[in-house]
Enzyme design. Structure first.
Site, short mmCIF file in Angstrom:
data_model
loop_
_atom_site.label_atom_id
_atom_site.label_comp_id
_atom_site.label_asym_id
_atom_site.label_seq_id
_atom_site.Cartn_x
_atom_site.Cartn_y
_atom_site.Cartn_z
CG ASN A 153 -0.29 -0.18 2.61
OD1 ASN A 153 0.81 -0.67 2.71
ND2 ASN A 153 -1.07 -0.05 3.63
N PRO A 231 -1.77 -12.81 9.71
CG PRO A 231 -3.43 -13.76 8.45
CD PRO A 231 -2.96 -12.42 8.89
CD GLU A 250 4.47 -0.89 12.60
OE1 GLU A 250 3.39 -0.48 12.61
OE2 GLU A 250 5.29 0.13 13.14
N GLY A 252 -2.19 -5.64 10.38
CA GLY A 252 -3.25 -5.25 10.37
C GLY A 252 -4.16 -4.64 11.25
CB CYS A 284 -2.20 -0.79 8.44
SG CYS A 284 -1.24 0.46 8.28
CD GLU A 461 7.67 0.65 10.43
OE1 GLU A 461 6.68 1.02 9.68
OE2 GLU A 461 8.67 -0.06 9.79
P1 NAD Z 1 1.00 -9.56 3.43
O1 NAD Z 1 1.02 -10.08 4.66
O2 NAD Z 1 0.34 -10.61 2.35
O3 NAD Z 1 2.39 -9.39 2.58
C1 NAD Z 1 3.50 -8.68 3.18
C2 NAD Z 1 4.69 -9.03 2.81
O4 NAD Z 1 5.14 -10.16 3.29
C3 NAD Z 1 4.94 -9.48 1.36
O5 NAD Z 1 5.95 -8.80 1.02
C4 NAD Z 1 5.06 -10.97 1.27
O6 NAD Z 1 5.66 -11.18 0.04
C5 NAD Z 1 5.72 -11.13 2.58
N1 NAD Z 1 5.43 -12.48 2.94
C6 NAD Z 1 4.28 -13.16 2.84
N2 NAD Z 1 4.61 -14.41 3.47
C7 NAD Z 1 5.68 -14.44 4.02
C8 NAD Z 1 6.35 -15.31 4.97
N3 NAD Z 1 5.95 -16.54 5.27
N4 NAD Z 1 7.59 -14.93 5.34
C9 NAD Z 1 8.19 -13.70 4.92
N5 NAD Z 1 7.59 -13.08 4.22
C10 NAD Z 1 6.48 -13.11 3.80
O7 NAD Z 1 0.15 -8.26 3.38
P2 NAD Z 1 0.08 -7.28 2.03
O8 NAD Z 1 -1.47 -7.95 1.53
O9 NAD Z 1 0.92 -7.13 1.34
O10 NAD Z 1 -0.42 -6.05 2.74
C11 NAD Z 1 -1.68 -5.89 3.35
C12 NAD Z 1 -1.71 -6.20 4.94
O11 NAD Z 1 -0.51 -5.08 5.55
C13 NAD Z 1 -2.85 -5.66 5.54
O12 NAD Z 1 -3.26 -6.47 6.69
C14 NAD Z 1 -2.49 -4.15 6.35
O13 NAD Z 1 -3.00 -4.06 7.59
C15 NAD Z 1 -1.18 -4.64 6.51
N6 NAD Z 1 -0.28 -3.28 6.83
C16 NAD Z 1 0.24 -2.71 8.02
C17 NAD Z 1 0.78 -1.57 8.14
C18 NAD Z 1 1.39 -1.07 9.48
O14 NAD Z 1 2.28 -0.31 9.54
N7 NAD Z 1 0.89 -1.74 10.46
C19 NAD Z 1 1.11 -0.75 7.02
C20 NAD Z 1 0.76 -1.17 5.84
C21 NAD Z 1 -0.11 -2.40 5.61
#
Ligand code: NAD
Length: 487
Positions: A153, A231, A250, A252, A284, A461
């Protein structure tokens, strides 16, 4: 192709390719067109990136904080000079409107380099502890090789929010952007080299959920900072725990935004719209459960509907566009399926609820959607949707709304709109979240800590707090007299 980089990875100061890695196609979400074709990192690429980081880090850590800071501040200047170019790339990468990226994406990355470049000289000092004749002192030392893993995002912002404090504290970083948005981080790596960062300190490798574990499990990695879903956070944290690595999570949220009946209603509506529709709802910390006190419910809903229906949806590169598409076809399917669940479980669609008729082509567009009459047990009130879907819930009194707002496994953010300042402070004091706002929403300047509690993660962060998460304390006891031993 519109945005093809020189190669897929950036390691040890240069672009590197390994075509044996699986293909990652970068699609422009507004059209579905392939704008770049890259390759996921093979194990050999992962090794190369970590080895470069490991080799470069000690010398960087030995430099004076001021000298490190100078490089980061120069990177901030270059980012600002190239804001238009970086914003256009971010828009291609994410589909977010240029109207947003030009003010919120590279600029917030630049803020991060500027802030950490500036504070590093003053921010990492230790303590002197007198002990009678003896004394001790502490120093904060870098962790070594840190891994950053990003969501899609805010790809450039995330690359900088992790890179800037890590580098400021004297670490090296290997950053893996989301497979949906592989482009922006490569530019950040290029800019850092141009700003004078020694080679090997900020490396970018591509990959997906199969690549991440190669980084997380690598024995030379000291810390992992993930931005992603809960997850994924559970998997990454448990893998890191196996080797007792430092982690920042960081994750969801399903944050509450509470509107009391004495609030400035237009500001509350503005806050709720920004906190649900900005970046097509893919934020998020969004306040996706909007609790509105019953007395102002009708007024709130009618003005909200009117303002939501005026949002300009369209081609993200058009300066007039206020809302672009979602990141991908799959994400749109997921959001649509939540909208269907909301309808089936009895919520009222106040506006939106589907795919807009007036945008043509293959883009992953969706209408900004408001559900009214949402109740706490509905799926749309419990699960993170990550799209422009606002749930409005009614409430009567303060204690009730606090209990309902806290009845979630998440704890990323929360907000309160009220004219009564004591109530504002009293309520936020009881809300279970890491980042809270009174009479505004979703503002995250680099000066303030950002992060979650409960299942939304841990670590922070931004702000001086981030430096603590990229360093550890070393304590030195100094004996000033003779050692007296009983044997
Ligand atoms: P995602 O969890 O599917 O993927 C995030 C990242 O993790 C990707 O780069 C992915 O390739 C990697 N990944 C996936 N499985 C992994 C594993 N087993 N080991 C290591 N890396 C792995 O998330 P997304 O769909 O890309 O993003 C949306 C989510 O991110 C939402 O839940 C949102 O709330 C959260 N988010 C949180 C923040 C925050 O600062 N708290 C900011 C932005 C987004």
């Amino acid at each position: 192709m519109k945005a093809q980089p020189k190669a897929s990875h950036f390691i040890d100061g240069e672009y590197v390719e390994d075509t044996t890695g699986s293909v990652i196609e970068s699609l422009y979400p507004a059209t579905g067109e392939v704008i770049a074709r890259l390759h996921a990192a093979t194990p050999a690429i992962v090794e190369k990136a970590i080895a470069a980081a490991k080799r470069a880090q000690p010398e960087w850590a030995a430099m004076s904080p001021t000298a490190r800071g100078r490089v980061l501040k120069r990177a901030a200047e270059i980012m600002r000079e190239r804001n238009r170019e970086l914003s256009e790339l971010e828009t291609l990468d994410t589909g977010k409107p240029i109207q947003e990226t030009i003010v919120a994406d590279p600029t917030s990355g630049a803020d991060s380099f500027e802030f950490f470049g500036g504070v590093i000289a003053a921010g990492m000092n230790g303590q002197y502890i007198p002990l009678g004749g003896d004394f001790a002192y502490t120093k904060r030392v870098p962790l070594g090789v840190c891994v950053g893993i990003g969501a899609w995002n805010y790809p450039q912002q995330i690359a900088c929010w992790k890179g800037a404090p890590a580098l400021a504290a004297g670490n090296a970083m290997v950053f893996k952007p989301s497979e949906n948005t592989p482009l922006g981080a490569l530019k950040i790596a290029e800019i850092l080299i141009e700003a004078g960062l020694p080679k090997g300190l900020y490396n970018v490798i591509q990959g997906d959920r199969t690549t991440g574990p190669l980084l997380v499990n690598h024995p030379d990695v000291a810390k992992v900072s993930l931005t992603g879903s809960v997850p994924t956070g559970r998997k990454v944290a448990s893998a890191a725990a196996g080797q007792l690595k430092h982690v920042t999570m960081e994750l969801g949220g399903k944050s509450p935004l509470i509107v009391f009946d004495d609030a400035d209603i237009d500001s509350a509506i503005g806050g709720a719209m920004l906190g649900n529709f900005y970046s097509t709802g893919q934020v998020c910390s969004n306040g996706t459960r909007v609790f509105v006190q019953r007395k102002v419910k009708d007024q709130f809903l009618s003005r909200l509907k009117e303002r939501t229906e005026k949002i300009t949806i369209g081609e993200p590169m058009d300066e007039a566009t206020q809302m672009g598409p979602l990141i991908s076809f799959d994400q749109r399917q997921k959001v649509l399926s939540y909208i269907d669940k909301g309808k089936a479980e009895g919520a009222t669609v106040l506006t939106g609820g589907g795919i807009p008729n007036d945008v043509t082509g293959e883009g992953y567009y969706i209408q900004p959607t408001v559900f009214a009459d949402v109740t706490d047990e509905m799926t749309i009130a419990r699960e993170e949707i990550f799209g422009p879907v606002m749930c409005v819930l009614d409430f009567d009194d303060e204690d009730e709304v606090i209990a309902r707002a806290n009845a979630t496994e998440f704890g990323l953010s929360a907000g309160v709109f009220t004219a009564d300042l004591s109530r504002g402070h009293r309520v936020v004091d009881q809300l279970e979240a890491g980042t809270l706002w009174i009479n505004t929403y979703n503002l995250c300047p680099v000066e303030i800590p950002f992060g979650g509690s409960k299942q939304s993660g841990f670590g922070r962060e931004n702000s001086l707090a981030a430096l603590e998460h990229y360093s550890e304390l070393k304590t030195v006891y100094v004996g000033m007299g003779k050692v007296e031993a009983p044997y």
